[in-house]
Write a protein that holds these residues in place. Structure first.
Motif, PDB file in Angstrom:
ATOM      1  N   UNK A 128       0.830  -1.213   0.000  1.00 54.61           N
ATOM      2  CA  UNK A 128       0.000   0.000   0.000  1.00 54.61           C
ATOM      3  C   UNK A 128       0.859   1.256   0.000  1.00 54.61           C
ATOM      4  N   UNK A 129       1.969   1.222   0.734  1.00 54.64           N
ATOM      5  CA  UNK A 129       2.843   2.392   0.761  1.00 54.64           C
ATOM      6  C   UNK A 129       3.429   2.671  -0.624  1.00 54.64           C
ATOM      7  N   UNK A 130       3.831   1.628  -1.324  1.00 54.88           N
ATOM      8  CA  UNK A 130       4.352   1.813  -2.687  1.00 54.88           C
ATOM      9  C   UNK A 130       3.294   2.449  -3.586  1.00 54.88           C
ATOM     10  N   UNK A 131       2.076   1.957  -3.503  1.00 62.54           N
ATOM     11  CA  UNK A 131       0.986   2.526  -4.308  1.00 62.54           C
ATOM     12  C   UNK A 131       0.749   3.987  -3.941  1.00 62.54           C
ATOM     13  N   UNK A 132       0.774   4.275  -2.639  1.00 61.86           N
ATOM     14  CA  UNK A 132       0.527   5.650  -2.195  1.00 61.86           C
ATOM     15  C   UNK A 132       1.644   6.593  -2.620  1.00 61.86           C
ATOM     16  N   UNK A 133       2.852   6.054  -2.790  1.00 62.97           N
ATOM     17  CA  UNK A 133       3.983   6.872  -3.232  1.00 62.97           C
ATOM     18  C   UNK A 133       4.025   7.024  -4.752  1.00 62.97           C
ATOM     19  N   UNK A 134       3.090   6.396  -5.441  1.00 65.65           N
ATOM     20  CA  UNK A 134       3.005   6.562  -6.893  1.00 65.65           C
ATOM     21  C   UNK A 134       3.670   5.477  -7.701  1.00 65.65           C
TER      22      UNK A 134
ATOM     23  N   UNK B 267      -5.197   5.936   3.890  1.00 66.35           N
ATOM     24  CA  UNK B 267      -6.434   5.656   4.632  1.00 66.35           C
ATOM     25  C   UNK B 267      -7.540   5.190   3.686  1.00 66.35           C
ATOM     26  N   UNK B 268      -7.521   5.703   2.449  1.00 71.69           N
ATOM     27  CA  UNK B 268      -8.482   5.210   1.458  1.00 71.69           C
ATOM     28  C   UNK B 268      -8.117   3.798   1.000  1.00 71.69           C
ATOM     29  N   UNK B 269      -6.843   3.600   0.699  1.00 64.49           N
ATOM     30  CA  UNK B 269      -6.411   2.318   0.157  1.00 64.49           C
ATOM     31  C   UNK B 269      -6.682   1.160   1.119  1.00 64.49           C
TER      32      UNK B 269
ATOM     33  N   UNK C 210     -10.899   2.001  -0.720  1.00 61.89           N
ATOM     34  CA  UNK C 210     -10.879   3.242  -1.481  1.00 61.89           C
ATOM     35  C   UNK C 210     -11.889   4.268  -0.989  1.00 61.89           C
ATOM     36  N   UNK C 211     -12.453   4.034   0.184  1.00 59.10           N
ATOM     37  CA  UNK C 211     -13.480   4.926   0.727  1.00 59.10           C
ATOM     38  C   UNK C 211     -12.908   5.987   1.653  1.00 59.10           C
ATOM     39  N   UNK C 212     -13.709   7.051   1.841  1.00 56.84           N
ATOM     40  CA  UNK C 212     -13.339   8.092   2.792  1.00 56.84           C
ATOM     41  C   UNK C 212     -14.352   8.093   3.941  1.00 56.84           C
ATOM     42  N   UNK C 213     -15.264   9.045   3.949  1.00 58.32           N
ATOM     43  CA  UNK C 213     -16.189   9.149   5.078  1.00 58.32           C
ATOM     44  C   UNK C 213     -17.506   8.425   4.873  1.00 58.32           C
ATOM     45  N   UNK C 214     -17.837   8.105   3.654  1.00 63.08           N
ATOM     46  CA  UNK C 214     -19.102   7.412   3.373  1.00 63.08           C
ATOM     47  C   UNK C 214     -18.833   6.133   2.589  1.00 63.08           C
TER      48      UNK C 214
ATOM     49  N   UNK D 221     -11.644   5.539  -5.075  1.00 68.67           N
ATOM     50  CA  UNK D 221     -10.681   4.865  -5.948  1.00 68.67           C
ATOM     51  C   UNK D 221     -10.675   3.384  -5.587  1.00 68.67           C
ATOM     52  N   UNK D 222     -10.016   2.569  -6.393  1.00 65.33           N
ATOM     53  CA  UNK D 222      -9.901   1.149  -6.084  1.00 65.33           C
ATOM     54  C   UNK D 222      -9.071   0.996  -4.818  1.00 65.33           C
ATOM     55  N   UNK D 223      -9.591   0.227  -3.866  1.00 61.55           N
ATOM     56  CA  UNK D 223      -8.867   0.035  -2.612  1.00 61.55           C
ATOM     57  C   UNK D 223      -8.867  -1.410  -2.179  1.00 61.55           C
ATOM     58  N   UNK D 224      -8.501  -1.617  -0.925  1.00 59.70           N
ATOM     59  CA  UNK D 224      -8.304  -2.967  -0.395  1.00 59.70           C
ATOM     60  C   UNK D 224      -8.914  -3.066   0.997  1.00 59.70           C
ATOM     61  N   UNK D 225      -8.937  -4.268   1.525  1.00 58.35           N
ATOM     62  CA  UNK D 225      -9.338  -4.483   2.914  1.00 58.35           C
ATOM     63  C   UNK D 225      -8.075  -4.779   3.699  1.00 58.35           C
ATOM     64  N   UNK D 226      -7.526  -3.780   4.356  1.00 60.34           N
ATOM     65  CA  UNK D 226      -6.222  -3.931   5.002  1.00 60.34           C
ATOM     66  C   UNK D 226      -6.175  -3.080   6.260  1.00 60.34           C
ATOM     67  N   UNK D 227      -6.971  -3.458   7.254  1.00 62.12           N
ATOM     68  CA  UNK D 227      -7.098  -2.642   8.448  1.00 62.12           C
ATOM     69  C   UNK D 227      -6.470  -3.321   9.663  1.00 62.12           C
ATOM     70  N   UNK D 228      -5.785  -2.555  10.479  1.00 55.97           N
ATOM     71  CA  UNK D 228      -5.361  -3.016  11.798  1.00 55.97           C
ATOM     72  C   UNK D 228      -6.599  -3.050  12.689  1.00 55.97           C
ATOM     73  N   UNK D 229      -6.828  -4.177  13.389  1.00 54.40           N
ATOM     74  CA  UNK D 229      -8.039  -4.259  14.195  1.00 54.40           C
ATOM     75  C   UNK D 229      -7.828  -3.650  15.585  1.00 54.40           C
ATOM     76  N   UNK D 230      -8.934  -3.349  16.236  1.00 52.12           N
ATOM     77  CA  UNK D 230      -8.916  -2.709  17.551  1.00 52.12           C
ATOM     78  C   UNK D 230      -8.187  -3.545  18.603  1.00 52.12           C
TER      79      UNK D 230
END
Length: 368
Positions: A66-72, A209-211, A215-219, A224-233
């Motif tokens: 994800x970092x590579x994608x975010x860096x372009x 945060x979108x990736x 690819x979502x923001x507040x809603x 954009x195309x994104x992934x499911x890559x979240x650190x859980x609580x």
């Protein structure tokens, strides 16, 4: 009693009350995903490393992708890294659509040989991924000078270097973005998978945060195309508790390393070398001997179980044969892979166990 290269049970026993408090707090909060613990841990870990933003993700591998994608970095680009690393470094680059380009390592530290980077740069190169290996940093001053000269992005792979420093700067704070793993064996480890990306760029943070969230923001709308890559609580809450102890973990590792240094100084083993300006956090204590395999087999008979990081350079693996690297192309990397091995290293390792390992090593090497 058997001695292993890593263990967590004693540490868990010591921290059990606060770990269970963290778990219970999450379960009673009603919030299990992207809640207050993730946000707090992102802020606390970023602050510890001296960086503006942290973005928690599900594991260290995806933190690189994800970092590579975010860096372009885009499909067809080339990314310079090393073959003497964990497979996830290279797997993540390939998953981002880029092509890994390897440079050899320094013979003493086993870190990326920065002097070889410029010869590896082509018109397709867009990023360099230095791997801070075994607990110490690649020469980031020289590397960043090269990256700046050629207009390249830099992504630090810090999976093995939580809390390590170079010239007073914490690993993860010396680049456009940095990647961390919180796999259980790490210097700062969870009780499962977890990862984080650090950056001081607002735009990179927003994209990450979108990736990580489709690819979502507040809603519920994909910008954009994104992934499911979240650190859980749950893991974030545990890591917040453990972050408070990180400096203590590192000091205990350094104390163990000093014991090894002293007890094995008069042996044929090649001991770890700390590069100039580095503060070594000792994720691993890596030694070297031409008869490694024989030594490790004899240690097993004494119930001392070690590890090799790494026995096969990635460019020699069939999974990456398509990259076209032939055996012999990275001589220092390939030579090291045949001889290096890791001694037991974790904060709760007992002094008596360190001494037993060293006595066994000496007796075995005397009989070789």
């Amino acid at each position: 009693m058997a001695i292993y290269v890593w263990g967590y049970l004693k540490e868990f026993a010591e921290e059990k009350e606060e770990i269970l408090e963290a778990v219970t707090g999450v379960l009673e909060s009603g919030k299990l995903v992207l809640g207050p613990n993730v946000s707090a841990f992102e802020e606390e870990f970023a602050q510890y490393c001296g960086v503006s933003f942290g973005i928690g993700v599900d594991n260290g591998t995806n933190s690189i992708t994800l970092a590579l994608r975010a860096l372009g970095v885009k499909p067809g680009d080339e990314v310079i890294t090393v073959s003497n690393t964990a497979v996830p470094t290279v797997s993540a680059i390939v998953s981002a659509g880029a092509t890994p380009v390897f440079v050899d390592i320094d013979q003493e530290t086993y870190l990326m040989d920065v002097a070889l980077i410029e010869n590896a740069i082509t018109e397709k190169t867009t990023c360099i991924v230095p791997v801070h290996l075994y607990g110490q940093c690649v020469d980031m001053g020289k590397l960043n000078d090269i990256a700046g000269k050629h207009g390249l992005k830099v992504l630090e792979d810090c999976a093995q270097a939580h809390g390590a420093t170079q010239n007073g700067k914490v690993a993860g704070s010396m680049s456009d973005a940095s990647s961390f793993s919180f796999y259980p064996t790490k210097i700062l480890g969870a009780y499962g998978d977890g990862g984080m990306i650090l950056t001081s760029s607002q735009s990179v943070q927003e994209k990450l945060k979108r990736l990580r969230f489709y690819g979502m923001e507040s809603t519920y709308y994909a910008v954009e195309h994104g992934f499911n890559s979240r650190l859980d609580e749950m893991h974030a809450a545990i890591l917040r508790k453990k972050l408070v102890h990180l400096d203590t973990y590192i000091q205990k590792r350094r104390d163990i390393a000093q014991m090894y240094d002293e007890l094995l100084a008069d042996t044929e083993l090649i001991l770890p070398v700390t590069a100039d300006d580095n503060f070594h956090a000792y994720y691993l204590y890596v030694v070297r001997h031409p008869k490694r395999d024989e030594i490790m087999e004899k240690l097993k008979k004494r119930e001392i179980f070690l590890n090799i990081s790494y026995p096969w350079p990635i460019h020699t693996m069939t999974g990456y044969a398509h990259l076209g690297w032939e055996e012999g192309s990275l001589p220092n990397t390939e030579a090291a892979a045949k001889e290096i091995f890791s001694l037991p290293m974790f904060p709760t390792l007992e002094k008596a166990d360190v001494e037993e390992v060293c006595v066994a090593l000496k007796e075995i090497m005397n009989d070789l």
